[in-house]
Design an enzyme around this catalytic site. Structure first.
Site, mmCIF file in Angstrom:
data_model
loop_
_atom_site.group_PDB
_atom_site.id
_atom_site.type_symbol
_atom_site.label_atom_id
_atom_site.label_comp_id
_atom_site.label_asym_id
_atom_site.label_seq_id
_atom_site.Cartn_x
_atom_site.Cartn_y
_atom_site.Cartn_z
ATOM 1 C CG ASN A 193 -2.462 6.809 -0.758
ATOM 2 O OD1 ASN A 193 -2.105 7.989 -0.785
ATOM 3 N ND2 ASN A 193 -2.875 6.213 0.349
ATOM 4 C CD1 TRP A 194 1.808 8.336 -5.916
ATOM 5 C CD2 TRP A 194 2.586 10.409 -6.262
ATOM 6 N NE1 TRP A 194 2.076 8.469 -7.261
ATOM 7 C CE2 TRP A 194 2.553 9.743 -7.492
ATOM 8 C CE3 TRP A 194 3.035 11.732 -6.232
ATOM 9 C CZ2 TRP A 194 2.960 10.339 -8.685
ATOM 10 C CZ3 TRP A 194 3.438 12.331 -7.410
ATOM 11 C CH2 TRP A 194 3.406 11.639 -8.630
ATOM 12 C CG HIS A 198 -5.594 6.050 3.898
ATOM 13 N ND1 HIS A 198 -4.750 5.717 4.925
ATOM 14 C CD2 HIS A 198 -5.231 5.299 2.827
ATOM 15 C CE1 HIS A 198 -3.899 4.789 4.490
ATOM 16 N NE2 HIS A 198 -4.167 4.515 3.221
ATOM 17 C CD GLU A 257 -6.005 1.133 1.617
ATOM 18 O OE1 GLU A 257 -5.227 1.003 0.677
ATOM 19 O OE2 GLU A 257 -5.937 2.064 2.439
ATOM 20 N N GLY A 310 1.517 -1.170 4.189
ATOM 21 C CA GLY A 310 2.931 -0.830 4.340
ATOM 22 C C GLY A 310 3.745 -1.850 5.119
ATOM 23 C CB SER A 360 1.473 -5.278 1.383
ATOM 24 O OG SER A 360 1.919 -4.567 2.522
ATOM 25 N N GLY A 373 -0.113 1.831 -2.336
ATOM 26 C CA GLY A 373 0.742 2.828 -1.700
ATOM 27 C C GLY A 373 2.168 2.700 -2.199
ATOM 28 N N GLY A 374 3.001 1.996 -1.418
ATOM 29 C CA GLY A 374 4.436 1.887 -1.698
ATOM 30 C C GLY A 374 4.754 1.562 -3.155
HETATM 31 P P1 PGA Z 1 0.643 0.025 0.755
HETATM 32 O O1 PGA Z 1 -0.417 1.198 1.094
HETATM 33 O O2 PGA Z 1 0.354 -0.427 -0.644
HETATM 34 O O3 PGA Z 1 1.987 0.700 0.883
HETATM 35 O O4 PGA Z 1 0.430 -1.050 1.749
HETATM 36 C C1 PGA Z 1 -1.764 1.123 0.686
HETATM 37 C C2 PGA Z 1 -2.517 2.311 1.219
HETATM 38 O O5 PGA Z 1 -2.325 2.692 2.378
HETATM 39 O O6 PGA Z 1 -3.340 2.911 0.496
#
Ligand code: PGA
Length: 251
Positions: free
Chosen positions: A9-10, A96, A168, A174, A213, A234-235
């Protein structure tokens, strides 16, 4: 056995130049990574054309991060499921927590978005998750159960077979804090029970991803769990090496 799925997920990151180099690096490592599972990148809508071109024949699927709950019409700024499909999207994230929080999306609207996506031949990735306050108050099961039931109540049993669900925990997104594998498994098992109640087939087929994360360092432990079928990342999906390492952590 459900094949694992890794979805990048960019979010609102990227540029023409940065996307080109990230996808080039991803393609270079994709073959090995795909032994671990299927790979998807969900990119900002304005870059779909660029990314779909680069990803042709790479085996990496393209996805979007949101979709309109309307089919077509005077909805300024919205992007329809048909438009996403036109650009080669196979998946779309819906609900999301950042959309729920900053755009006031409700479970009902999220269900309608998922239906629009499915009607256009896309697979929706439906997100659920609790806040830190809800977890600390011991309300995790109740909150997740409510989000999922509100969503499932809008769908026909056959429709649920075509979903992907992502758990999530909001406090883990994040932040560098992850749910332990056991904490995540407990919620995933409950989500699977809810799916089974709706349709036994969905309980078997639907892949439930963990997000929050996820990193190469914690992926192996999380992915060992019986009801965790991959990650929504995400990250770490912004670095090709990390995204690939997470997919390879199952091997
Ligand atoms: P993250 O984000 O891996 O940066 O925690 C995950 C997401 O929000 O899909």
């Amino acid at each position: 056995m459900r094949r694992k799925l890794f979805v990048g997920n960019w979010k609102m990151h990227g540029s023409l130049v940065a996307n080109g180099s990230l996808l080039r690096d991803l393609k270079a490592g994709a073959r090995e990574a795909m032994e671990g599972g299927d790979l998807v990148v969900c990119v900002p809508a304005c870059y779909l054309a660029q990314c779909s071109e680069i990803l042709i024949q790479s085996g990496i699927a393209l996805g979007a991060q949101d979709v309109s709950s309307h089919a077509v019409g005077p909805y300024t700024g919205e992007v329809s499921a048909r438009m996403l499909q036109d650009f080669g999207c196979k998946y779309v994230i819906v609900g999301h927590s950042e959309r729920r929080e900053y755009h006031g999306e409700t479970d009902e609207e999220i269900a309608h978005k998922a239906q629009r996506a499915m009607a256009a031949g896309l697979t929706p990735i439906v997100c659920v998750g609790e806040t830190l306050a809800q977890r600390e108050a011991g309300r995790t099961r109740e909150v997740i159960n409510m989000q999922m039931s509100a969503f499932l109540s809008v769908l026909e049993p056959e429709e649920t077979n075509d979903l992907i669900v992502a758990y999530e925990p909001i406090w883990a997104i994040g932040t560098g804090k992850t749910a332990t594998a056991e904490m995540a498994q407990e919620v995933h098992a409950m989500l699977r029970e809810q799916l089974v109640e709706k349709s036994a087939e969905a309980g078997e087929l639907v892949r439930i991803l963990y997000g929050g994360s996820m990193r190469p360092q914690n992926a192996h432990e999380i992915l060992q769990m019986p009801d965790i079928d991959g990650g929504l990342i995400g990250g770490a999906s912004l670095k090709a090496a990390d995204f690939i390492a997470i997919a390879k952590a199952v091997l």
